[in-house]
Scaffold this active site. Sequence first.
Site, mmCIF file in Angstrom:
data_model
loop_
_atom_site.group_PDB
_atom_site.id
_atom_site.type_symbol
_atom_site.label_atom_id
_atom_site.label_comp_id
_atom_site.label_asym_id
_atom_site.label_seq_id
_atom_site.Cartn_x
_atom_site.Cartn_y
_atom_site.Cartn_z
ATOM 1 N N CYS A 2 -8.690 -17.617 3.958
ATOM 2 C CA CYS A 2 -7.413 -17.537 4.669
ATOM 3 C C CYS A 2 -7.360 -18.613 5.761
ATOM 4 C CB CYS A 2 -7.143 -16.197 5.330
ATOM 5 S SG CYS A 2 -7.160 -14.817 4.198
ATOM 6 N N ARG A 27 -8.553 -23.009 1.956
ATOM 7 C CA ARG A 27 -9.173 -21.767 2.423
ATOM 8 C C ARG A 27 -8.669 -20.534 1.666
ATOM 9 N NH1 ARG A 27 -11.705 -22.052 7.348
ATOM 10 N NH2 ARG A 27 -11.278 -19.865 7.705
ATOM 11 N N TRP A 75 -6.315 -15.716 1.005
ATOM 12 C CA TRP A 75 -7.295 -15.474 -0.060
ATOM 13 C C TRP A 75 -7.486 -13.963 -0.068
ATOM 14 C CZ3 TRP A 75 -12.406 -13.596 -0.576
ATOM 15 C CH2 TRP A 75 -13.018 -13.902 -1.812
ATOM 16 N N ASN A 99 -7.015 -13.577 9.804
ATOM 17 C CA ASN A 99 -8.072 -14.038 8.896
ATOM 18 C C ASN A 99 -9.318 -13.235 9.230
ATOM 19 O OD1 ASN A 99 -10.012 -15.491 7.496
ATOM 20 N ND2 ASN A 99 -10.074 -17.158 8.980
ATOM 21 N N GLY A 100 -9.928 -12.621 8.209
ATOM 22 C CA GLY A 100 -11.113 -11.798 8.447
ATOM 23 C C GLY A 100 -10.941 -10.442 7.784
ATOM 24 N N GLU A 479 -27.002 -25.726 -9.830
ATOM 25 C CA GLU A 479 -25.819 -26.323 -9.215
ATOM 26 C C GLU A 479 -24.877 -26.904 -10.283
ATOM 27 O OE1 GLU A 479 -24.388 -26.127 -6.537
ATOM 28 O OE2 GLU A 479 -23.122 -27.894 -6.358
ATOM 29 N N LYS A 483 -21.043 -25.707 -10.788
ATOM 30 C CA LYS A 483 -19.896 -26.623 -10.790
ATOM 31 C C LYS A 483 -19.025 -26.370 -12.011
ATOM 32 C CE LYS A 483 -19.841 -27.550 -7.621
ATOM 33 N NZ LYS A 483 -20.576 -27.256 -6.498
ATOM 34 N N GLU A 486 -17.158 -23.029 -11.802
ATOM 35 C CA GLU A 486 -16.112 -23.015 -10.775
ATOM 36 C C GLU A 486 -14.826 -23.651 -11.248
ATOM 37 O OE1 GLU A 486 -18.166 -23.228 -6.385
ATOM 38 O OE2 GLU A 486 -18.340 -25.011 -7.611
ATOM 39 N N HIS A 502 -38.470 -16.814 -22.559
ATOM 40 C CA HIS A 502 -38.680 -15.417 -22.183
ATOM 41 C C HIS A 502 -37.395 -14.599 -22.291
ATOM 42 C CE1 HIS A 502 -42.754 -16.285 -21.087
ATOM 43 N NE2 HIS A 502 -42.351 -17.274 -20.294
ATOM 44 N N LYS A 598 -12.614 -22.261 -0.182
ATOM 45 C CA LYS A 598 -13.571 -23.250 0.323
ATOM 46 C C LYS A 598 -14.502 -22.638 1.355
ATOM 47 C CE LYS A 598 -15.101 -27.426 0.668
ATOM 48 N NZ LYS A 598 -15.976 -27.764 -0.454
#
Length: 603
Positions: A2, A27, A75, A99-100, A479, A483, A486, A502, A598
Amino acid sequence: MCGIVGYIGKNSVKDILLDGLSELEYRGYDSAGIAVLQDSNFSIYKAVGKLENLKNKTKEFHPKGFSIGIGHTRWATHGKPTELNAHPHIGENSYVVHNGIIENYQELKQRLSTEGVHFLSQTDTEVIVHLFESHLKRLKSPLEAFRAALDELHGAYAILLITKSAPDTIFFAKNGSPMLIGLGKDEKHFASSDTPLIGLCKDVIYLYDGENGYLTSDAIEVFSKSYEKITPVHKALPTSKLSAQKEGYRFFMEKEIYEQSQVISDTLMGRLSKDTILFEELDEKLFEGINEIKLCACGTSYHSALAASYLFERFAKIRCSVEIASEFRYKEPMMSKDTLFVVISQSGETADTLETLKMAQAAGLKTLVICNVDNSSMVRAADASILTRAGIEKGVASTKAFATQMVVFWMLSLYLAKLRSSLTSAQLAEQILLLREIPATVVVSDDLHEKIRRLSKRYLHGHGFFFIGRDVFYPLALEGALKLKEISYLHAEGYPSGEMKHGPIALADPELFTIALMPVNLLYDKTKSNVEELSARDSTICAISAVAFDKADDFIQIKEHKHYMHEFFEMMVVLQLFSLEISVRLGNDVDMPRNLAKSVTVE
Ligand code: G6P
């Protein structure tokens, strides 16, 4: 998680709020909204989805003259991304953006409902505005009512509230979520980060947790948690926004991949001498009595931490453990004072990581943060900080921030190696020469990009990807898989090469894509055997290496390097471009992929 903006002044309030929100859209972009109070009348606009929708809705709205306004880009946490759940939230005569997370919102909601309050949304935020108005009825003073409401809120918040009972005032409070005040010429702003304020303000006031107060056109009143008046410190704001624009690239992510050579040079600048790493910002005392390093982070930053743990043990000969912040918070961890607690965060605001920092401090550990944002909550809280100098990263999928984190970690492992005499001067000098060469290894050549673009068309389907590697190439594989997930929404996993047999190898068939990281300078033969095992089971193999591999279906050739860390950095670029091009072919929103944000300032 947010973004919020606020404005008091005579200029075009709508454009200022919307421009600010577009800088903060990374955000969260589930919905957006603005509320403007002018001549005791509210104008309110909300739209689900990207900011573009709100822009379309407000085309005919042209407020002129003095006004106050607040805006929000969401968000979703509590309640679906609907217009009713979009901020600003309304009371009888007031609006709020937040926000929060308000942790005790349910009990507050219950109480307010028994007082006859009718709730319109499913959000935690809506209780704030009703709580304020309920106290206002009793206390009559808007400031007293705002404070009474704050006293009842538990959780994290950055709040802006406007009300007809104080029509020239914005009330604000910050606790655990970022917010700052911008000071322009005859106008004042609020924002969740400094980017929206660049070009509008010369000075800013960074707010600290617990601080609250109000702004009018001629007053800035800031108070502590216990409502004692504070004299806020004004800080200068950077003047150029240029670096935050796309500069001709299709996406911010693409621009940020290409920028890596430059930002890595910036990160190295002034920090290398012949056989020493210079971190002016560090006092050697920080490492006195330290026998272990614990690294803690989320997401991409966690992957850089995991890769760093190999370097710390190998070069600095110091015990190193790595923790996922959201796990660490509740595991009732053992913390001993001979451990240096290091958090890694691009934003410096990630709620879980920030909380682990506070936990370590409460347990008496020394703390260090590796961060990309100066003045962020983590930088302000930790005993020491090293900035990664990646510049503003806008693509939600982190690229250049990861690259610079890895550079800082490599340098830090050598800095410690010197302190602990675990490498000789000659070895250090050799490593430093290697560091100097990283910027050249990450330059994107047209040939490489074109090759990956062409290859990407073969990887748009299948039932999954396994990215595999050993040693530092295992976190790099994680990573690479992150990517791809995402921005392509394809299923991908990162795995240690030697671990495939395994279990996961049971999945192998031609529709299972293996992206094999095969560095020539580190455990090549071991990795090769693992890839051969997959090839024998008919998995489709894409090998990334400096040398051709005859069992691979596809091959992305990197340059020949003399050290595995150079192979690491070039492969990192390959993986970033691979995800980017797949995402482009699938028609996805590369910079703002679905469901992500983000900066995640909630648990
Ligand atoms: C979010 C972002 C990721 C990032 C993670 C940790 O999930 O989308 O790209 O890696 O947060 O963020 P931080 O700012 O702490 O590095």
